[in-house]
Design a protein around this motif. Structure first.
Motif, PDB file in Angstrom:
ATOM      1  N   PHE A 147      -7.483 -12.097 -16.660  1.00 19.05           N
ATOM      2  CA  PHE A 147      -6.162 -12.186 -16.198  1.00 19.05           C
ATOM      3  C   PHE A 147      -6.278 -11.326 -14.496  1.00 19.05           C
ATOM      4  CE2 PHE A 147      -7.169  -7.933 -17.931  1.00 19.05           C
ATOM      5  CZ  PHE A 147      -6.509  -7.004 -16.800  1.00 19.05           C
ATOM      6  N   VAL A 148      -5.765 -12.205 -13.702  1.00 22.29           N
ATOM      7  CA  VAL A 148      -5.505 -11.636 -12.420  1.00 22.29           C
ATOM      8  C   VAL A 148      -3.477 -11.913 -11.976  1.00 22.29           C
ATOM      9  CG1 VAL A 148      -5.728 -12.649  -9.546  1.00 22.29           C
ATOM     10  CG2 VAL A 148      -7.337 -13.166 -11.860  1.00 22.29           C
ATOM     11  N   LEU A 149      -3.454 -11.228 -11.704  1.00 19.09           N
ATOM     12  CA  LEU A 149      -1.491 -10.588 -11.957  1.00 19.09           C
ATOM     13  C   LEU A 149      -1.332 -10.055 -10.596  1.00 19.09           C
ATOM     14  CD1 LEU A 149      -1.905  -7.715 -14.504  1.00 19.09           C
ATOM     15  CD2 LEU A 149      -1.063  -9.846 -15.323  1.00 19.09           C
ATOM     16  N   GLN A 150      -0.351 -10.009 -10.677  1.00 15.35           N
ATOM     17  CA  GLN A 150       0.780  -9.801  -8.767  1.00 15.35           C
ATOM     18  C   GLN A 150      -0.262  -8.796  -8.051  1.00 15.35           C
ATOM     19  OE1 GLN A 150       4.793 -11.403  -8.462  1.00 15.35           O
ATOM     20  NE2 GLN A 150       5.105 -10.477  -7.433  1.00 15.35           N
ATOM     21  N   GLU A 151       0.443  -7.812  -9.086  1.00 14.40           N
ATOM     22  CA  GLU A 151       0.216  -6.584  -8.803  1.00 14.40           C
ATOM     23  C   GLU A 151      -1.744  -5.747  -8.904  1.00 14.40           C
ATOM     24  OE1 GLU A 151       1.870  -6.728 -11.266  1.00 14.40           O
ATOM     25  OE2 GLU A 151       4.118  -6.211 -11.175  1.00 14.40           O
ATOM     26  N   VAL A 152      -1.902  -6.205  -7.955  1.00 16.21           N
ATOM     27  CA  VAL A 152      -3.610  -5.766  -8.119  1.00 16.21           C
ATOM     28  C   VAL A 152      -3.514  -4.199  -7.277  1.00 16.21           C
ATOM     29  CG1 VAL A 152      -6.162  -6.197  -6.649  1.00 16.21           C
ATOM     30  CG2 VAL A 152      -4.237  -8.248  -6.712  1.00 16.21           C
ATOM     31  N   ARG A 153      -4.246  -3.892  -8.673  1.00 18.46           N
ATOM     32  CA  ARG A 153      -5.099  -2.209  -8.472  1.00 18.46           C
ATOM     33  C   ARG A 153      -6.447  -1.966  -8.894  1.00 18.46           C
ATOM     34  NH1 ARG A 153      -0.587  -1.943  -7.768  1.00 18.46           N
ATOM     35  NH2 ARG A 153       0.929  -1.457  -8.733  1.00 18.46           N
ATOM     36  N   LEU A 154      -7.162  -1.380  -7.555  1.00 18.00           N
ATOM     37  CA  LEU A 154      -8.137  -1.063  -7.135  1.00 18.00           C
ATOM     38  C   LEU A 154      -8.009  -0.064  -7.157  1.00 18.00           C
ATOM     39  CD1 LEU A 154      -9.184  -3.091  -4.066  1.00 18.00           C
ATOM     40  CD2 LEU A 154      -9.089  -4.165  -6.816  1.00 18.00           C
ATOM     41  N   ILE A 155      -9.426   1.044  -7.499  1.00 20.51           N
ATOM     42  CA  ILE A 155      -9.945   2.209  -8.434  1.00 20.51           C
ATOM     43  C   ILE A 155     -10.222   2.673  -6.880  1.00 20.51           C
ATOM     44  CG2 ILE A 155      -9.569   1.830 -10.493  1.00 20.51           C
ATOM     45  CD1 ILE A 155     -12.246   2.383 -10.984  1.00 20.51           C
ATOM     46  N   HIS A 156      -9.876   4.144  -7.075  1.00 19.22           N
ATOM     47  CA  HIS A 156     -11.258   4.645  -5.762  1.00 19.22           C
ATOM     48  C   HIS A 156     -12.089   5.439  -6.546  1.00 19.22           C
ATOM     49  CE1 HIS A 156     -10.725   7.580  -2.359  1.00 19.22           C
ATOM     50  NE2 HIS A 156     -12.113   7.902  -3.387  1.00 19.22           N
ATOM     51  N   ALA A 157     -12.586   3.827  -5.801  1.00 20.17           N
ATOM     52  CA  ALA A 157     -14.637   3.611  -5.706  1.00 20.17           C
ATOM     53  C   ALA A 157     -15.405   2.879  -5.347  1.00 20.17           C
ATOM     54  CB  ALA A 157     -14.656   3.318  -7.640  1.00 20.17           C
ATOM     55  N   SER A 158     -16.297   3.018  -5.251  1.00 20.01           N
ATOM     56  CA  SER A 158     -17.537   1.132  -4.902  1.00 20.01           C
ATOM     57  C   SER A 158     -16.518   0.043  -5.052  1.00 20.01           C
ATOM     58  CB  SER A 158     -18.474   1.594  -4.981  1.00 20.01           C
ATOM     59  OG  SER A 158     -19.551   1.479  -6.278  1.00 20.01           O
ATOM     60  N   VAL A 159     -16.640  -0.991  -4.278  1.00 20.22           N
ATOM     61  CA  VAL A 159     -16.602  -2.032  -4.491  1.00 20.22           C
ATOM     62  C   VAL A 159     -17.464  -2.510  -6.188  1.00 20.22           C
ATOM     63  CG1 VAL A 159     -15.991  -4.102  -3.103  1.00 20.22           C
ATOM     64  CG2 VAL A 159     -15.656  -2.509  -1.767  1.00 20.22           C
ATOM     65  N   ARG A 160     -18.005  -1.933  -5.482  1.00 23.39           N
ATOM     66  CA  ARG A 160     -19.392  -2.727  -6.992  1.00 23.39           C
ATOM     67  C   ARG A 160     -19.117  -2.505  -7.767  1.00 23.39           C
ATOM     68  NH1 ARG A 160     -23.250  -0.481  -5.488  1.00 23.39           N
ATOM     69  NH2 ARG A 160     -24.452  -1.760  -4.337  1.00 23.39           N
ATOM     70  N   ASP A 161     -18.452  -1.174  -7.749  1.00 22.19           N
ATOM     71  CA  ASP A 161     -17.644  -0.464  -9.157  1.00 22.19           C
ATOM     72  C   ASP A 161     -16.306  -1.054  -9.853  1.00 22.19           C
ATOM     73  OD1 ASP A 161     -18.950   1.415  -9.568  1.00 22.19           O
ATOM     74  OD2 ASP A 161     -19.042   3.207  -8.568  1.00 22.19           O
TER      75      ASP A 161
ATOM     76  N   VAL B 285     -16.171   2.989   0.107  1.00 23.94           N
ATOM     77  CA  VAL B 285     -15.087   3.239  -1.084  1.00 23.94           C
ATOM     78  C   VAL B 285     -14.121   2.409  -0.778  1.00 23.94           C
ATOM     79  CG1 VAL B 285     -14.521   5.513  -2.183  1.00 23.94           C
ATOM     80  CG2 VAL B 285     -16.422   5.116  -1.526  1.00 23.94           C
ATOM     81  N   VAL B 286     -13.584   2.086  -1.536  1.00 17.43           N
ATOM     82  CA  VAL B 286     -11.945   1.469  -1.227  1.00 17.43           C
ATOM     83  C   VAL B 286     -10.861   2.327  -1.446  1.00 17.43           C
ATOM     84  CG1 VAL B 286      -9.959   0.722  -2.433  1.00 17.43           C
ATOM     85  CG2 VAL B 286     -12.546  -0.446  -2.892  1.00 17.43           C
ATOM     86  N   GLY B 287     -10.562   2.637  -0.071  1.00 18.80           N
ATOM     87  CA  GLY B 287      -9.630   4.123   0.634  1.00 18.80           C
ATOM     88  C   GLY B 287     -10.308   4.815   1.995  1.00 18.80           C
ATOM     89  N   GLU B 288     -11.481   4.360   1.655  1.00 19.41           N
ATOM     90  CA  GLU B 288     -11.682   5.250   2.775  1.00 19.41           C
ATOM     91  C   GLU B 288     -12.688   4.278   3.675  1.00 19.41           C
ATOM     92  OE1 GLU B 288     -14.965   7.703   0.637  1.00 19.41           O
ATOM     93  OE2 GLU B 288     -13.330   8.839  -0.085  1.00 19.41           O
ATOM     94  N   ASP B 289     -13.965   3.812   3.488  1.00 20.57           N
ATOM     95  CA  ASP B 289     -14.987   2.481   4.890  1.00 20.57           C
ATOM     96  C   ASP B 289     -14.256   1.370   3.544  1.00 20.57           C
ATOM     97  OD1 ASP B 289     -16.299   3.195   2.209  1.00 20.57           O
ATOM     98  OD2 ASP B 289     -17.887   3.543   3.481  1.00 20.57           O
ATOM     99  N   ALA B 290     -13.199   1.110   2.715  1.00 21.63           N
ATOM    100  CA  ALA B 290     -13.234  -0.589   2.125  1.00 21.63           C
ATOM    101  C   ALA B 290     -12.057  -0.618   2.609  1.00 21.63           C
ATOM    102  CB  ALA B 290     -14.145  -0.928   0.973  1.00 21.63           C
ATOM    103  N   GLN B 291     -10.922  -1.066   3.361  1.00 25.45           N
ATOM    104  CA  GLN B 291      -9.747  -1.282   3.718  1.00 25.45           C
ATOM    105  C   GLN B 291      -9.265  -2.839   3.725  1.00 25.45           C
ATOM    106  OE1 GLN B 291      -7.520   0.895   3.417  1.00 25.45           O
ATOM    107  NE2 GLN B 291      -9.505   2.556   4.440  1.00 25.45           N
ATOM    108  N   PHE B 292      -9.089  -3.684   2.306  1.00 24.63           N
ATOM    109  CA  PHE B 292      -8.609  -4.528   2.096  1.00 24.63           C
ATOM    110  C   PHE B 292      -6.905  -5.364   2.670  1.00 24.63           C
ATOM    111  CE2 PHE B 292     -12.612  -4.044  -0.783  1.00 24.63           C
ATOM    112  CZ  PHE B 292     -13.033  -4.620   0.030  1.00 24.63           C
ATOM    113  N   SER B 293      -7.077  -6.338   2.867  1.00 21.50           N
ATOM    114  CA  SER B 293      -5.667  -6.595   3.373  1.00 21.50           C
ATOM    115  C   SER B 293      -5.342  -7.117   1.461  1.00 21.50           C
ATOM    116  CB  SER B 293      -6.068  -8.427   4.025  1.00 21.50           C
ATOM    117  OG  SER B 293      -6.024  -8.936   3.291  1.00 21.50           O
ATOM    118  N   GLY B 294      -3.999  -7.203   1.381  1.00 16.75           N
ATOM    119  CA  GLY B 294      -3.231  -7.790   0.212  1.00 16.75           C
ATOM    120  C   GLY B 294      -4.240  -9.141  -0.457  1.00 16.75           C
TER     121      GLY B 294
END
Length: 595
Positions: A426-440, A477-486
């Motif tokens: 699934f690919v949903l409208q509400e994206v949730r990325l966890i506080h971990a590496s992009v790989r994880d 790491v998402v939220g640290e040195d990995a900042q993504f747009s929507g």
């Protein structure tokens, strides 16, 4: 069997505190007993001082040997009592650490298994209160209540034994202020319990309003005028202030009277008055009043301590009730051990499906259709018609309240979760990325994937090059040195689904959070990824699904229309109306004329 017999055979329901503390109850009881014994021993020096004082006031004077033994016994008892109390505190804190660890893990495991619909009916502040604030409140109960109660009760018990051993008549009259204390204290507790629910509810409203304010801070800063944006928080505070006044006002007078009744000066005054009277009557000797003057005022402290911890117990009871309610939250039904079934193929059927978040709040009713393997089915309808709920039923975020959803002929409730998500991505409208590496984050559903497989999935999702631009690439790491747009977050979500390689794919407004450039990249990624798969697409833009094999039109939770794009336009029903509303009339005419 009569009513009395039925009542006697009915299992007893334990209180919330008893249920919560079950794993460490034995340790806490032992800690309380050790603390009680320690408190008793620490009061032995007081008896020694009274004994020495009586000898000093007697005609025979001090006996050095008895003074020496009294001092030695007092010091030894004091040291032993302190050791017992320290051991009790250590045991209680170890038990507290164990139960806190157990509860936090149990709550997380429980909440990870509850239906998503459960969260939609609750404020995040309510969940936060139970998982954080209430666990902290229970810390006072487990780490301090039992040992404090043990010390207080132990001190009271040994004092009473000692006083009645000295002279039972003097003991009775010395204790006269204490029944008055318990009378006023009982009134205060009754008033407290009456208003405790409103007090706790007020705290909960403040928590909810704080979470709401923080989550919407960007909107508040952009659009607020004056104090209007803070009205919810202000109203919660005002309501709590009223609840606090209602909670404390009935307590003031009874507690003031209770404290006055057992103030040390009051108790000492009673001892001296009756002691003088008894000496005048010749019932006791003057030195015999000394133990009562030393020990009886010392009862005030333990009794007041019992009052304070009893007050804390009321808070702990409410906290335990909320934590236990969270632990008792119904979870999604799982197949019996050894009984899960494997789907035979990838055909999906909705058979008379109905769903409601709670009583009287119907979302879907009697929905039936089939997703043939390799076809695309689009779900459209007005906002609130139940489109996203339908998709989440297929993903088993919750179960239907009526009917069933099957995959390969097997009810989703009879398929293990890990097996289900190997078949459905699934690919949903509400994206949730966890506080971990992009790989994880990409390998979240397939942790054993190799670096090459992760990168291939990122390439398919058109996000590989953007990841390489990050400071540490896939290790960022998402939220640290990995900042993504929507839109970039959405492509990471697509890469996550690509890596699972499921035969069935659910898309719920996958481009909703993307700008124009990202939307093109997402559409390109989805078109390559979706090739040859069974698709269920939730869409508001009708031009994006006009080539679907079948279109399901929902209205007020029921299937209003069903068919292909051109067929639905010719019927001039709800779909045609939505198409015209979207400004697609010219495209509609072209589509119809080309049929």
């Amino acid at each position: 069997m009569d009513t009395h017999d039925k009542a006697s055979t009915r299992p007893k329901v334990r209180g919330p505190i008893s249920q919560i503390l079950q794993p460490v109850r034995g340790r806490l009881i032992v800690a309380g007993l050790l603390a009680a014994a320690g408190a008793m021993l620490t009061l032995v020096p007081l008896a020694g001082i009274a004994h020495i004082g009586k000898m000093a006031l007697a005609d025979n004077g001090l006996d050095p040997a008895q003074v020496w033994w009294a001092l030695m016994a007092g010091v030894a008892s004091l040291c032993a009592g302190m050791l017992l109390i320290s051991g009790a505190e250590l045991l209680a804190h170890l038990a507290d650490n164990r139960i806190t660890h157990h509860l936090r893990r149990a709550l997380v495991q429980r909440l990870s298994s509850v239906p998503l619909g459960w969260f939609t009916s609750r404020a995040s502040g309510e969940v936060k209160q139970a998982m954080q604030d209430d666990i902290n409140t229970l810390h006072s109960l487990t780490a301090h209540f039992f040992t404090t109660s043990g010390r207080a009760l132990g001190a009271v018990l040994i004092s009473l034994i000692y006083l009645f051993t000295m002279d039972w008549r003097m003991a009775i009259v010395s204790l006269l202020p204490f029944p008055g204390f318990f009378l006023f204290f009982a009134r205060a507790m009754k008033a407290s319990q009456t208003n405790m629910q409103a007090f706790t509810a007020g705290m909960g409203r403040i928590d909810n309003s704080v979470v709401e304010f923080v989550n919407g801070i960007a909107v508040v800063k952009s659009f607020s005028t004056g104090t209007r944006a803070h009205s919810s928080y202000r109203e919660a505070i005002d309501a709590f202030a009223l609840a606090f006044i209602g909670f404390t006002r009935p307590l003031v007078a009874p507690m003031a009277n209770a404290n006055a009744m057992i103030a040390p000066v009051t108790v000492l005054g009673v001892v001296l008055v009756f002691g003088t009277l008894f000496v005048g009557l010749g019932w006791i000797a003057a030195p015999d009043v000394l133990p009562f003057a030393l020990v009886t005022p010392g009862l005030c402290g333990p009794l007041l301590l019992l009052h304070y911890i009893t007050h804390d117990l009321n808070h702990a009871t409410g906290a335990a009730r909320r934590v236990q309610a969270l632990l008792d939250t119904p979870v999604l039904e799982q197949p019996a051990p050894g009984m899960p079934q494997s789907p035979k193929g990838n055909e999906i059927r909705f058979e008379g499906v109905g769903y409601g978040y709670d009583t009287g709040r119907r979302v879907l009713a009697d929905v039936s259709f089939t997703l043939k393997p390799g076809t695309t089915t689009a779900i459209v309808g007005r906002s609130g018609s139940g489109k996203s709920t339908l998709a989440r039923l297929l993903l088993r975020f919750f179960d239907p309240t009526q009917g069933r959803v099957t995959l390969g002929g097997v009810d989703l409730r009879e398929i293990e979760t890990c097996s289900l998500y190997r078949h459905i991505g699934f690919v949903l409208q509400e994206v949730r990325l966890i506080h971990a590496s992009v790989r994880d984050n990409i390998a979240l559903g397939r942790p054993s994937a190799s670096q090459q497989q992760i990168e291939d999935a990122a390439r398919t999702a058109n996000i590989h090059q953007r990841i390489l631009e990050l400071p540490r690439g896939y290790d960022s790491v998402v939220g640290e040195d990995a900042q993504f747009s929507g839109g970039e977050q959405q492509r990471v979500s697509i890469a996550r689904a690509v890596l699972l390689d499921p035969p069935v794919l659910v898309l719920d407004e996958a481009t909703a959070a993307a700008d124009a450039q990202s939307e093109v990249a997402i559409q390109d990624a989805l078109s390559r990824f979706a090739a040859g798969r069974t698709l269920l697409v939730i869409a508001h833009r009708l031009d994006s699904i006009m080539h679907a094999d079948q279109i399901i039109v929902l209205d007020n939770g029921i299937v209003h229309e069903q068919g292909r794009h051109d067929e639905l336009l010719l019927r001039k029903g709800l779909y045609a109306h939505l198409w015209a509303q979207g400004g697609y009339s010219q495209s509609a005419d072209l589509a119809v004329s080309s049929c």
